[in-house]
Design an enzyme around this catalytic site. Structure first.
Site, PDB file in Angstrom:
ATOM      1  N   LYS A  35      65.863  47.733  67.253  1.00 40.59           N
ATOM      2  CA  LYS A  35      64.720  48.423  66.653  1.00 40.59           C
ATOM      3  C   LYS A  35      64.793  48.449  65.130  1.00 40.59           C
ATOM      4  O   LYS A  35      63.776  48.601  64.456  1.00 40.59           O
ATOM      5  CB  LYS A  35      64.605  49.842  67.203  1.00 40.59           C
ATOM      6  CG  LYS A  35      65.797  50.747  66.972  1.00 40.59           C
ATOM      7  CD  LYS A  35      65.596  52.093  67.650  1.00 40.59           C
ATOM      8  CE  LYS A  35      66.815  52.982  67.623  1.00 40.59           C
ATOM      9  NZ  LYS A  35      67.281  53.385  66.316  1.00 40.59           N
ATOM     10  N   ARG A  36      66.008  48.313  64.557  1.00 41.04           N
ATOM     11  CA  ARG A  36      66.126  48.274  63.102  1.00 41.04           C
ATOM     12  C   ARG A  36      65.722  46.903  62.566  1.00 41.04           C
ATOM     13  O   ARG A  36      65.766  45.906  63.263  1.00 41.04           O
ATOM     14  CB  ARG A  36      67.582  48.544  62.677  1.00 41.04           C
ATOM     15  CG  ARG A  36      67.991  49.993  62.640  1.00 41.04           C
ATOM     16  CD  ARG A  36      69.356  50.109  61.955  1.00 41.04           C
ATOM     17  NE  ARG A  36      69.753  51.497  61.779  1.00 41.04           N
ATOM     18  CZ  ARG A  36      70.508  52.182  62.625  1.00 41.04           C
ATOM     19  NH1 ARG A  36      70.956  51.583  63.716  1.00 41.04           N
ATOM     20  NH2 ARG A  36      70.814  53.440  62.390  1.00 41.04           N
ATOM     21  N   THR A  42      74.413  51.451  64.006  1.00 44.43           N
ATOM     22  CA  THR A  42      74.854  52.551  63.143  1.00 44.43           C
ATOM     23  C   THR A  42      76.041  52.127  62.292  1.00 44.43           C
ATOM     24  O   THR A  42      76.085  52.376  61.083  1.00 44.43           O
ATOM     25  CB  THR A  42      75.240  53.777  63.993  1.00 44.43           C
ATOM     26  OG1 THR A  42      74.059  54.313  64.599  1.00 44.43           O
ATOM     27  CG2 THR A  42      75.890  54.856  63.145  1.00 44.43           C
ATOM     28  N   LYS A  52      82.923  53.369  54.290  1.00 44.56           N
ATOM     29  CA  LYS A  52      84.169  52.804  53.755  1.00 44.56           C
ATOM     30  C   LYS A  52      83.965  52.244  52.349  1.00 44.56           C
ATOM     31  O   LYS A  52      84.856  52.327  51.497  1.00 44.56           O
ATOM     32  CB  LYS A  52      84.707  51.701  54.675  1.00 44.56           C
ATOM     33  CG  LYS A  52      84.979  52.151  56.097  1.00 44.56           C
ATOM     34  CD  LYS A  52      85.760  53.459  56.165  1.00 44.56           C
ATOM     35  CE  LYS A  52      85.733  54.071  57.557  1.00 44.56           C
ATOM     36  NZ  LYS A  52      84.482  54.779  57.900  1.00 44.56           N
ATOM     37  N   THR A 145      73.000  50.910  73.135  1.00 46.97           N
ATOM     38  CA  THR A 145      72.093  51.562  72.193  1.00 46.97           C
ATOM     39  C   THR A 145      72.779  52.565  71.268  1.00 46.97           C
ATOM     40  O   THR A 145      72.119  53.188  70.430  1.00 46.97           O
ATOM     41  CB  THR A 145      70.938  52.247  72.947  1.00 46.97           C
ATOM     42  OG1 THR A 145      71.477  53.036  74.021  1.00 46.97           O
ATOM     43  CG2 THR A 145      69.989  51.210  73.524  1.00 46.97           C
ATOM     44  N   GLY A 182      81.931  71.164  60.592  1.00 52.26           N
ATOM     45  CA  GLY A 182      82.698  70.297  61.475  1.00 52.26           C
ATOM     46  C   GLY A 182      83.844  69.614  60.764  1.00 52.26           C
ATOM     47  O   GLY A 182      83.624  68.939  59.750  1.00 52.26           O
ATOM     48  N   LEU A 188      85.490  64.824  57.422  1.00 57.28           N
ATOM     49  CA  LEU A 188      86.625  64.667  56.517  1.00 57.28           C
ATOM     50  C   LEU A 188      86.474  63.426  55.638  1.00 57.28           C
ATOM     51  O   LEU A 188      86.816  63.451  54.441  1.00 57.28           O
ATOM     52  CB  LEU A 188      87.932  64.598  57.304  1.00 57.28           C
ATOM     53  CG  LEU A 188      88.291  65.843  58.139  1.00 57.28           C
ATOM     54  CD1 LEU A 188      89.653  65.670  58.782  1.00 57.28           C
ATOM     55  CD2 LEU A 188      88.248  67.104  57.303  1.00 57.28           C
ATOM     56  N   VAL A 239      78.963  78.995  62.800  1.00 54.67           N
ATOM     57  CA  VAL A 239      77.763  78.894  61.973  1.00 54.67           C
ATOM     58  C   VAL A 239      76.610  79.551  62.723  1.00 54.67           C
ATOM     59  O   VAL A 239      76.276  79.161  63.841  1.00 54.67           O
ATOM     60  CB  VAL A 239      77.429  77.424  61.652  1.00 54.67           C
ATOM     61  CG1 VAL A 239      76.110  77.338  60.893  1.00 54.67           C
ATOM     62  CG2 VAL A 239      78.546  76.783  60.838  1.00 54.67           C
ATOM     63  N   HIS A 446     110.597  42.646  53.432  1.00 55.69           N
ATOM     64  CA  HIS A 446     110.954  43.630  52.404  1.00 55.69           C
ATOM     65  C   HIS A 446     110.513  43.107  51.042  1.00 55.69           C
ATOM     66  O   HIS A 446     110.713  41.931  50.740  1.00 55.69           O
ATOM     67  CB  HIS A 446     112.474  43.852  52.401  1.00 55.69           C
ATOM     68  CG  HIS A 446     112.935  44.746  51.291  1.00 55.69           C
ATOM     69  ND1 HIS A 446     112.788  46.112  51.344  1.00 55.69           N
ATOM     70  CD2 HIS A 446     113.534  44.460  50.100  1.00 55.69           C
ATOM     71  CE1 HIS A 446     113.291  46.643  50.233  1.00 55.69           C
ATOM     72  NE2 HIS A 446     113.745  45.648  49.457  1.00 55.69           N
TER      73      HIS A 446
END
Length: 467
Positions: A35-36, A42, A52, A145, A182, A188, A239, A446
């Protein structure tokens, strides 16, 4: 005659587009409905990728302000062009979504821009963007979806003052006071972006701690780290509602003892989780059953109760993660093609892209104790690691949990720099049933951050060298 497909995918997020590509690779005539305007769902459009990009930009800004001096780098007046930062984010999104569009063409997958709806009998109606409708037919229909943010009653969502994550990735001014409802991954991560850019961040959480499904000891590490970066947490607070005005919002909350108070905010971000997007896609018409949690009910082969209809990703049970959906997309395509697709859900890695990053895979200590499984623990800090010292990023640790009798790696956690990359080795260990000794005796170059994993594996049997 309706256009006929072997596989028709509704939704082009990581699960849907990956399923379409793998299906086409296996010789199946494939179509995809989105639909986009842009593909990627998302994740690519308003989730994983833009967030990100913002995290990386804000991290660079924060490093210049607070960490350049230790490297002997002096800077003059540091300025921030928020519009340019957002333009860069939008550019990243365009590149990755254009990339998916290219992959559709490369694999000869027919794309339909519109809203797909099940009609039953192997048919799907597409309400195209030009206002027309087209009916398609397929032997196998895949529902992918995705999900949408959860609303909270009493919080009038306006997209400006009271917002979801969709809006938080595109703010055009830095909120002086940002209240986040939340203390999950989304809150976060986006809180980290705006805190680095100058917002005063307060997180209101109904539960007693952050990220309920993470190891409690590591949850405490994350909390202390974020508090040192300016986060303020209000745990076990409810809340009650919010009011908005031209100057911002007032959020009404109740403390554990029932005492009510108000928080002033320029912006309120509602980040209490996501729900499957199944609205209007014709599940009732097709007779597709849901679980008690209102997710699409599937069996171990992603089949719904209706023959020929399958579901993957956020709309079915399991964590709402892009890489989980991708693996399901590949497995389902292979199953449809008569192969043996499979997903090991115990090996799904979880990541929080704060800084330092947090990642984990497999079982945590609380889960192992609840299941009565005896285990051994190996820990190693980043602090003595030479590469971490060179980077000036020595906060954090690695913890590995192994079966007490067999030494098999049952779970692992990484809190530290580039944990999102380091968790891959541990996910492979869980996937293939490696022992802690396998990890401990494998070469780790290393100096690298990955040596902390090796040291933690050695510590499982108490022979770590650099402890």
């Amino acid at each position: 005659m309706a256009e006929q497909y072997d596989v028709l995918v509704i939704g082009s997020g990581p699960g849907g587009y990956v399923n379409a590509i793998r299906s086409a690779q296996l010789g199946l005539k494939t179509g995809i409905i989105e639909k986009r305007k842009t593909l990627g769902g998302t994740c690519l459009n308003v989730g994983c990728i833009p967030s990100k990009a913002l995290l990386d930009s804000s991290e660079e800004y924060h490093k210049i302000l607070h960490k350049a001096d230790v490297h002997g780098i002096g800077v003059g007046k540091v300025t921030l062009d928020l519009n340019k930062l957002m333009e860069r984010k939008n550019g990243v999104v365009k590149e990755v979504t254009d990339g998916v569009d290219y992959l559709m063409k490369k694999n000869k997958i027919t794309r339909y821009e519109g809203f797909g709806k099940l009609l039953g009998g192997g048919q799907v109606e597409v309400a195209l963007v030009d206002g027309k409708k087209e009916v398609l037919s397929a032997k196998h229909i895949v529902l992918a979806t995705g999900s949408v943010p959860i609303d909270i009653p009493g919080l009038p969502m306006d997209g400006k003052t009271i917002i979801t994550s969709d809006h938080a990735i595109d703010l055009r001014s830095i909120p002086k006071k940002l209240v986040i409802i939340g203390a999950g991954v989304i809150g976060l991560e986006l809180g980290s972006v705006w805190a680095r850019l100058g917002s005063e961040v307060t997180v209101v959480e109904l539960l007693p701690g952050i990220i309920p499904n993470v190891d409690r000891s590591f949850g405490s590490l994350i909390q202390r780290s974020l508090e040192s970066q300016g986060f303020n947490f209000l745990f076990e607070h409810k809340v009650l509602g919010a009011t908005t005005s031209k100057t911002g919002a007032k959020v009404k909350i109740a403390a554990p003892d029932g005492k009510e108070s108000e928080l002033d905010a320029d912006v309120v971000l509602v980040a209490v989780g996501r729900r499957p997007f199944i609205d209007g896609i014709g599940l009732d018409a097709a007779g597709v059953e849901l679980t008690e949690r209102k997710r699409i009910k599937v069996d171990s082969h992603f089949r719904t109760n209706v023959p020929g209809i399958y579901a993957i990703g956020d709309v079915i049970d399991g964590p709402m993660l892009a890489h989980k959906a991708e693996e399901e997309g590949v497995a389902l395509a292979e199953l449809i093609a008569g192969q043996s697709g499979h997903v090991n859900y115990n090996a799904v890695p979880f990541i929080i892209y704060i800084w330092p990053e947090m990642a984990w895979v497999g079982k945590g200590e609380e889960e192992l104790k609840a299941a009565g499984i005896e285990y051994k623990v190996g820990k190693s800090l980043f602090k003595p690691n030479a590469r971490a010292k060179a980077m000036n990023e020595a906060e954090g640790q690695v913890k590995i949990l192994a079966d007490k009798k067999t030494d098999k790696v049952l779970g692992a956690l990484v809190f530290g720099p580039r944990a999102s990359d380091m968790i891959a080795e541990l996910a492979v260990a869980v996937e293939f049933g490696a022992s802690a000794e396998d990890l401990a005796r494998s070469f780790h170059a290393h100096p690298t951050l990955a040596e902390v994993v090796k040291e933690a594996a050695m510590a499982v049997d108490k022979w770590a060298i650099h402890a």
